[in-house]
Each structure stands twice: as structure tokens, then as C-alpha cells.
Design a protein around this motif. Structure first.
Motif, mmCIF file in Angstrom:
data_model
loop_
_atom_site.group_PDB
_atom_site.id
_atom_site.type_symbol
_atom_site.label_atom_id
_atom_site.label_comp_id
_atom_site.label_asym_id
_atom_site.label_seq_id
_atom_site.Cartn_x
_atom_site.Cartn_y
_atom_site.Cartn_z
ATOM 1 N N ASN A 19 55.539 42.825 -30.159
ATOM 2 C CA ASN A 19 56.114 42.490 -28.729
ATOM 3 C C ASN A 19 55.803 44.113 -28.145
ATOM 4 O OD1 ASN A 19 56.952 40.136 -29.061
ATOM 5 N ND2 ASN A 19 59.093 40.899 -29.838
ATOM 6 N N ARG A 20 55.868 45.176 -28.789
ATOM 7 C CA ARG A 20 55.908 46.415 -28.045
ATOM 8 C C ARG A 20 54.396 47.059 -27.831
ATOM 9 N NH1 ARG A 20 60.434 49.103 -31.887
ATOM 10 N NH2 ARG A 20 62.175 48.168 -30.689
ATOM 11 N N HIS A 21 53.566 46.676 -28.831
ATOM 12 C CA HIS A 21 52.006 47.297 -29.131
ATOM 13 C C HIS A 21 51.057 46.095 -28.727
ATOM 14 C CE1 HIS A 21 54.016 50.788 -30.227
ATOM 15 N NE2 HIS A 21 54.639 50.451 -31.149
ATOM 16 N N LEU A 22 51.478 44.898 -29.269
ATOM 17 C CA LEU A 22 50.067 44.106 -28.855
ATOM 18 C C LEU A 22 50.133 42.886 -27.866
ATOM 19 C CD1 LEU A 22 49.966 43.147 -32.777
ATOM 20 C CD2 LEU A 22 48.396 44.743 -31.665
ATOM 21 N N ASP A 23 51.354 42.571 -27.579
ATOM 22 C CA ASP A 23 51.416 41.511 -26.343
ATOM 23 C C ASP A 23 51.321 42.036 -25.153
ATOM 24 O OD1 ASP A 23 51.924 39.717 -28.833
ATOM 25 O OD2 ASP A 23 54.176 39.740 -28.227
ATOM 26 N N PRO A 24 51.584 43.331 -24.931
ATOM 27 C CA PRO A 24 51.376 43.702 -23.559
ATOM 28 C C PRO A 24 49.697 43.821 -23.271
ATOM 29 C CG PRO A 24 53.150 45.025 -24.390
ATOM 30 C CD PRO A 24 52.704 43.972 -25.561
ATOM 31 N N ALA A 25 49.333 44.446 -24.275
ATOM 32 C CA ALA A 25 47.655 44.672 -24.082
ATOM 33 C C ALA A 25 46.871 43.116 -23.935
ATOM 34 C CB ALA A 25 47.123 45.457 -25.245
#
Length: 125
Positions: free
Chosen positions: A92-98
Motif C-alpha cells: 500500500n505504501r511502496h508498490l501500489d502508488p508506483a
């Protein structure tokens, strides 16, 4: 690669795959998944080895009929749920936004009418 004046034959997916953003996303995923998987496999292997070769240790009573082997076995389930929770937070913090930025990039190419290999506009076969 195409030269000046020639139309690119690369799909948007190939362009995204070759991008620094995609490489970073893949690297972030691997930096989490590989160490976490290795740690869990070592933990599980330790349990199997203890059950096979340290029977006296695993048979030590903790409370009533509950022994060390049962506690460690149940901790395997707790560990699985903990890893899942940690992964979801990490994603949720590091993969999904990218991944969302890359998805919007692909969809932006579609909206602009760029060629997307394997994609057929709705209603056409």
C-alpha cells in the motif's frame, strides 16, 4: 529502435517495461519478497528439523498437554498472517502508488490513440 521519421513499433507495454519507474517497482518488490520468503522458509525448516531431530525439546510441556512443538507449530500460522499483514502495508505504501502511476501512463497512451498490442477497442473483434 526507430530512426527519425519512422513510426515506433514498440508497444506502450514495452516502453513501460524498459522505464526506470518499472525497474524501481520491480526492485522494491524483490527487496521485500525475497528476504521475507527466505526468512519464512528458514523458520519453517527450523521447525521441521526440530520436530525430526530434537524430539525431547519439542516434547517439553508448557502448560497441561501443550508442548513446545505445538506452540512452535501454531506460531507458523501466526507468522503467515503477520507476513501477509506486513506485505499489504508495504504494498500500500511502496508498490501500489508506483503501479498506479504506471497504469495511468498505459491508459494515457490508450486515450491518446497509441498502438497497444493485443488490445482491441470495445465492441470490435
Amino acid at each position: 529502435m526507430s530512426t527519425v521519421g519512422e513510426r515506433s513499433t514498440r508497444t506502450v507495454y514495452e516502453e513501460v517495461q524498459d522505464s526506470a519507474e518499472f525497474a524501481d517497482l520491480r526492485s522494491r518488490l524483490r527487496r521485500f519478497v525475497f528476504p521475507m520468503s527466505a526468512a519464512f522458509l528458514v523458520w519453517y525448516l527450523a521447525y521441521v528439523l526440530l520436530a525430526s531431530y530434537a524430539r525431547d525439546f519439542m516434547a517439553i510441556k508448557v502448560a497441561g498437554n501443550i508442548n513446545v512443538g505445538l506452540v512452535i507449530g501454531l506460531l507458523q500460522f501466526v507468522t503467515t498472517f503477520a507476513i501477509t499483514t506486513i506485505y499489504v502495508r508495504y504494498a500500500n505504501r511502496h508498490l501500489d502508488p508506483a503501479a498506479e502511476r504506471l497504469r495511468l501512463r498505459v491508459e494515457g497512451h490508450r486515450a491518446e490513440g497509441h498502438r497497444v498490442e493485443g488490445h482491441r477497442p470495445e465492441g470490435r473483434r
